[in-house]
Write an enzyme that holds these catalytic residues in place. Structure first.
Site, mmCIF file in Angstrom:
data_model
loop_
_atom_site.group_PDB
_atom_site.id
_atom_site.type_symbol
_atom_site.label_atom_id
_atom_site.label_comp_id
_atom_site.label_asym_id
_atom_site.label_seq_id
_atom_site.Cartn_x
_atom_site.Cartn_y
_atom_site.Cartn_z
ATOM 1 N N ARG A 1 0.807 -1.211 0.000
ATOM 2 C CA ARG A 1 0.000 0.000 0.000
ATOM 3 C C ARG A 1 0.849 1.273 0.000
ATOM 4 N NH1 ARG A 1 -5.460 1.607 0.932
ATOM 5 N NH2 ARG A 1 -5.570 3.483 2.229
ATOM 6 N N LEU B 1 -7.053 8.896 -1.475
ATOM 7 C CA LEU B 1 -6.885 7.459 -1.246
ATOM 8 C C LEU B 1 -7.749 7.109 -0.050
ATOM 9 C CD1 LEU B 1 -5.368 4.729 -1.594
ATOM 10 C CD2 LEU B 1 -3.571 5.649 -0.129
ATOM 11 N N SER B 2 -8.804 6.338 -0.279
ATOM 12 C CA SER B 2 -9.737 6.034 0.806
ATOM 13 C C SER B 2 -9.060 5.192 1.875
ATOM 14 C CB SER B 2 -10.935 5.257 0.259
ATOM 15 O OG SER B 2 -11.528 5.984 -0.779
ATOM 16 N N ASP B 3 -9.618 5.226 3.063
ATOM 17 C CA ASP B 3 -9.028 4.438 4.150
ATOM 18 C C ASP B 3 -9.138 2.955 3.834
ATOM 19 O OD1 ASP B 3 -12.000 4.951 4.913
ATOM 20 O OD2 ASP B 3 -11.408 3.248 6.155
ATOM 21 N N GLN C 1 -11.975 0.513 1.817
ATOM 22 C CA GLN C 1 -11.648 -0.127 0.539
ATOM 23 C C GLN C 1 -11.819 -1.634 0.638
ATOM 24 O OE1 GLN C 1 -7.803 1.772 -0.278
ATOM 25 N NE2 GLN C 1 -8.724 2.555 -2.156
#
Lengths: 290, 791
Positions: free
Chosen positions: A91, A124-126, A130
């Site tokens: 990530r 960028l979503s948590d 996601q």
């Protein structure tokens, strides 16, 4: 909590069918050198210290545990394919602000999951949100998926670890052209991206898509996307501003006669009731559940 | 006698910059946060009063050079503060996530740090003038208020020619002039030098930009995006965009493809302050998509109706109405630029084509005349203009019902994408409207049809027949819409195309294992029977006295709202921000009120006098603002928009209370003068309380100038009277102890800070008449707090 064998069976099948993970990195696995080389190859030259890299990898294990517990609480069990996808992807590679050209890798796998701005109006979503979205898509190995709104590329990367082919469209040119370069260095060779208008979907893909994810600002779903949805497919639309903790998911499916249904998935905010424990207050005077 | 013109200019600059900053926030960020600026400004004034209390002697000794130095300092600090404000990376969206909110609170603190010094210095400059000219309090106050009023007008005028990002730099030179008038030749040179340096720094370093998370960002930044027209006004910065993302944005069925209907057509996108308010046609508007739209539901029940459209959507709505069989269409479009686009076009977008069946009315929605078969409110009507919510009150809906011919319908849309409870509140309002219209069984006159994201309430003059309900059902089934409620339909057990689970603040679990649910269906029957569910959400009808659809969360449930903040849509966050600001303001006011305990020796007054002052000046600070805010709401409806309402009310109140203050400086019997003033104020406020709704309604169709004149005429006697108590009080209390002067100033300021969020909460929660009544109570308290004559 009822554990069925279905997810385990599917997981076993997926393990056989999943594309090789990060094969381009070679047998050494994900090292600091591999990270820096991939970043360079994607056009995002950067530096990162060895201790910082080690700290990120250390946090990753906890994060994966967190994700598994989160998914189990909301779905009954974490989809092994989703967990494998998270495990396969670094990530920290996706934590990059494209407008400021700044590296956010040190933020990866934070213990308090949160969204991160990427520049150009994107976020960028948590990772919990996601994970939820990915499992809600119910992705299978043979599937073909389309995403409108590439953003960080992480969602496309996740799905690409499960499905056969992943397509993604980004409407903002400066973001999309930069993000389009990040998949190949990681060996994600089943991802195809383009920059442009997502309104017409990706008509060149014959047969349509099993999964379509679209971030929709309009009052209606682009009809081309409904049309390109395969029978039995799921069209997922997250609703809500990108910095909330999770989003409502509207999931569209098509009947045999072509009529469209929608489900509003509120699972990010409301844990599904288990067994007979109904602690949701009923409006006064309402009759029994239908 | 030293000139008071510098004071005039300083007051003008302070208010002008304050207003300019609210516009900056509206364009760069979101307008709800603009009134923080007002809070910061008031806090600055209050703190300056505290400083003046403690350092009065020192300030007086150095007044000769402080008087020109302070505006120069304001200049430098104002420029620096503006730069700091534009460079602040505040992202309001992150406030809604507990994990990211902390960092944003730090950014808010940075806003305070950037802007606070400017307003503290402004307060010091003004109160220093009070000290130096202690014998002419009335005259000083008058110059202060008149300057403030002029500053407001100047800021507004500039908004027609300058982009909001250029307003603050444009206003700073006023301070240089103030310094030049207050000092000698050396000061003049200094002022010019600092002005030049400040403006150069602003040019070099200030970087105001529109937040990348506002809706306009993506459309502006896709390939081949062009801005094809622009308009600057106090209402907002309007941009007309041409890019591939722009289409008519209306809720069409997901089965449209299967029905053989095309999607909504490409169009230009009209944005105001970064939010999309309409699609404007590129050529003659097309409407082939219309039969698939949720909007078409009402037309399915009518044959060749005469239609009143509220909201023209740039001409698309008329085309849709004709495509759906209307024989005659009248359009009412309250948003001025959209009106202009319909009648004259805007940029490359053409005006409405001449059509014998089509009439563009200039009437206000609440003053429409004529008889119609269908009153159809546009899906984007609420979003197009902030004042359009006044058409959603029970009184307004009852008024539309009165315009209907037999068999006529009213079609009212609302979004349910985030919280379905908004629709339930609309249903309660519809029920109240039917009750006002004299209908005995409201539940037989309402039908509710919805998609996944939008809902329409159909309100009928005559009860729905079974045949009509069947036709609606067929319409819905074909399009995968849901008929959530209609008379005679069972609430549960029917097929639901669009699952809508209930969203509640108390529950943390949901049951989604079974069939699709319909949260609206469940509650509709209850609400229409007059027994709405009772929980955290306010389902009471929207009324003319309380014309607000938000906030939905009831104040006692604030704790639950904070815990589940992620579930709430952005407009609900405004309530929480209000409470936070109120808490901070109340703390500050408390600190200021308790200050004499620290500074007792400096103040040298008797305890009873302190006590009276503690009531007198806070009540003034609260009362003035409560009255002002109540009037701003009424003015916004009367004049058609909040900015001109705000500006006109502010200017009129400041100017007339300034005149009143000057008059107060000349009276011979202060006690009697106060009594007369308060009685006049209470009398006029009482008249307004009783007659405002009728007066505003009657005047809605007058020319703008006449409406503005009516507003000023209503405000003049009241404001004149309201100008008396502060200078009279300052003068009277000064005789008890000279140190009371700056403390009074500080108290007044601190409680003004409390007043704004308090007024918001009172107005939204209880109603506008309560605001005015609370203001009147404050002025009555002022009368009782007047010190008895000394023996």
């Amino acid at each position: 909590m009822i554990r069925t064998r279905r997810p385990l069976l599917l997981g076993a099948l997926a393990a056989c069918a999943a594309p090789p993970v990060l094969s381009a990195q070679g047998t050494g696995g994900w090292t600091l050198e591999a990270y820096l080389a991939a970043m360079r190859a994607s056009g995002r030259e950067t530096t990162l210290s060895a201790p910082a890299f080690a700290a990120i990898q250390a946090r990753k294990t906890d994060a994966l545990r967190r994700i598994e517990a989160y998914l189990a609480q909301r779905f009954g069990a974490a989809d092994p394919a989703v967990m494998r996808a998270f495990a396969a992807l670094p990530r920290e590679y996706f934590h990059w602000n494209y407008e400021a050209r700044a590296n956010g890798a040190a933020n990866a796998y934070e213990s308090d999951p949160k969204p991160w701005g990427l520049g150009f109006g994107s976020a960028l979503s948590d990772y919990l949100g996601q994970a939820y979205m990915t499992q809600a898509c119910q992705a299978k190995p043979g599937h073909v998926a389309l995403e409108i709104g590439t953003g960080s590329g992480f969602q496309a990367a996740l799905l690409s670890r499960i499905v056969a082919r992943q397509y993604s469209i980004e409407i903002i040119e400066r973001l999309g052209s930069a993000v389009g370069r990040i998949f190949a260095p990681l060996g994600l060779d089943n991802v195809e991206t383009r920059v442009g208008d997502g309104f017409f979907g990706w008509p060149e893909v014959a047969g349509g898509f099993d999964i379509i994810i679209v971030t929709c600002a309009a009052q209606y779903v682009p009809p081309a996307l409904i049309q390109q949805l395969k029978p039995g497919g799921r069209l997922v639309i997250p609703i809500g501003q990108p910095f909330r903790r999770g989003q409502f998911l509207y999931i569209y499916t098509r009947d045999e006669d072509g009529r469209v249904r929608s489900r509003k998935d509120v699972g990010v905010y409301f844990i599904p009731m288990t067994g007979a424990m109904m602690n949701r207050p009923r409006p006064a005077g309402a009759g029994p559940e239908g | 006698m030293a000139s008071l013109v510098p004071l005039f200019l300083i007051a003008g600059a302070a208010v002008g910059v304050e207003i300019a900053l609210t516009r900056f926030f509206a364009v760069a960020s979101w307008s709800e946060y603009g009134y923080w600026v007002i809070s910061i400004a008031m806090t600055g004034f209050a703190v300056s009063g505290v400083v003046m209390v403690l350092g009065r002697g020192a300030f007086l000794r150095h007044a000769r050079w402080l008087l020109p130095a302070l505006p120069i300092a304001m200049l430098a600090v104002g420029g620096a503060g503006w730069i700091g404000t534009t460079l602040n990376g505040f992202n309001t969206l992150e406030l809604q996530n507990p994990a990211t909110a902390q960092a944003q609170l730090a950014n808010i603190a940075l806003y305070y740090a950037a802007l606070f010094p400017f307003f503290v210095l402004a307060g010091l400059a003004v109160s220093l003038n009070f000290l130096v000219h202690a014998g002419q309090v009335g005259r000083v106050y008058g110059y202060d208020l008149l300057g403030a009023g002029t500053g407001a007008v100047l800021a507004l005028a500039l908004m027609f020619v300058l982009h909001p990002f250029a307003l603050v730099p444009a206003l700073l030179p006023l301070l240089a002039v103030a310094a030049m008038l207050a000092g000698g030749a050396r000061w003049r040179v200094g002022a010019l030098a600092v002005l030049a340096a400040t403006e150069a720094a602003v040019l070099a370093f200030a970087a105001p930009r529109v937040s990348e998370f506002k809706p306009i960002y993506a459309p502006l930044n896709v390939q081949d995006s062009r801005v094809v027209a622009e308009r600057l006004s106090p209402r907002g910065v309007y941009l007309l965009l041409d890019n591939f993302t722009e289409r008519l944005d209306t809720d069409v069925s997901n089965n449209a493809g299967a029905m053989g209907l095309p999607p909504p057509p490409r169009a230009y996108g009209l944005y105001r302050d970064g939010a999309r308010i309409a699609a404007l046609p590129m050529a003659a508007p097309e409407a082939a998509h219309a039969p698939a739209a949720l909007d078409a539901a009402a037309y399915a029940l009518l044959g060749a109706p005469r239609v009143l459209l509220l909201g023209g959507a740039g001409g698309f709505r008329a085309a849709e109405a004709f495509a759906l069989g209307a024989r005659q269409v009248t359009i009412v479009e309250p948003e001025p630029l959209l009106q202009e686009a319909l009648s004259r076009g805007f940029g490359p977008s053409p005006p409405l084509a001449a059509d014998a069946r089509l009439r563009l009315s200039a009437a206000h929605p609440l003053r429409v005349e004529g008889r119609f078969d269908l009153v159809d409110i546009a899906g984007d009507f609420l979003g197009a203009d902030e004042q359009n919510r006044t058409a959603y009150t029970a009184e307004a809906l009852a008024g539309f019902l009165a315009r209907l011919e037999p068999g006529g319908l009213l079609s009212v849309p609302i979004g349910i994408r985030e919280l379905p409870v908004h629709a339930v509140r609309l249903l309660a309002t519809a029920r109240e409207a039917l009750r006002l219209a004299g209908v005995a069984e409201p539940e037989r006159h309402v039908a509710v049809i919805r998609s996944a994201w939008n809902l329409r309430v159909l309100v009928a003059r005559d009860p729905f027949t079974a045949a009509q309900v069947d036709r609606l059902l067929a319409f819905a089934e074909e399009r995968s819409f849901d008929l959530s409620y209609a008379p005679g339909l069972p609430a549960e057990g029917r097929e639901v195309w669009n699952d809508l689970p209930p969203v509640s603040l108390e529950a943390t679990t949901v049951d989604q294992r079974g069939a699709a649910q319909d949260a609206v269906a469940r509650e509709a029957a209850l609400v229409l029977a007059g027994t709405p569910p009772s929980d955290a959400f306010d389902r009471s009808p929207v009324t003319a006295d309380r014309p607000f659809l938000s906030p939905l969360v009831r104040l006692p449930w604030l704790g639950a709202a904070l815990k589940r903040i992620e579930v709430l849509p952005q407009q609900e966050i405004g309530l929480l921000v209000n409470v936070a600001v109120l808490a901070q303001a109340a703390l500050l006011a408390l600190a200021v009120a308790l200050l004499p305990l620290l500074a007792r020796p400096a103040l040298r007054v008797r305890l009873p006098v302190l006590g009276r002052a503690l009531v007198y000046f806070p009540a003034l600070g609260l009362g003035f603002l409560l009255v002002e805010i109540a009037f701003i709401e009424h003015a916004a409806l009367l004049l058609g928009d909040r900015s001109s309402g705000f500006a006109l009310v502010l200017t009129a109140m400041l100017v007339f209370s300034g005149l009143g203050a000057m008059w107060a400086g000349r009276v011979r019997a202060p006690g009697r003068a106060l009594l007369m003033a308060v009685l006049v104020a209470l009398g006029s406020a009482g008249l307004v309380l009783v007659g405002v709704r009728g007066a505003v309604l009657a005047a809605l169709d007058w020319p703008w100038a006449l409406r503005a004149a009516l507003l000023v005429a209503a405000l003049a006697p009241l404001s004149l009277a309201l100008g008396f108590p502060f200078p009279l009080g300052l003068d009277r209390f000064r005789k008890e102890g000279a140190g009371l002067l700056p403390w009074a100033w500080a108290l007044n300021g601190a409680f003004s800070v409390v007043a704004t969020p308090l007024a918001n909460l009172l107005g939204h929660g209880l109603g506008l008449s309560w605001l005015l009544a609370a203001g009147m109570a404050c002025y009555a308290a002022v009368l009782f707090a007047w010190p008895k004559e000394r023996p």
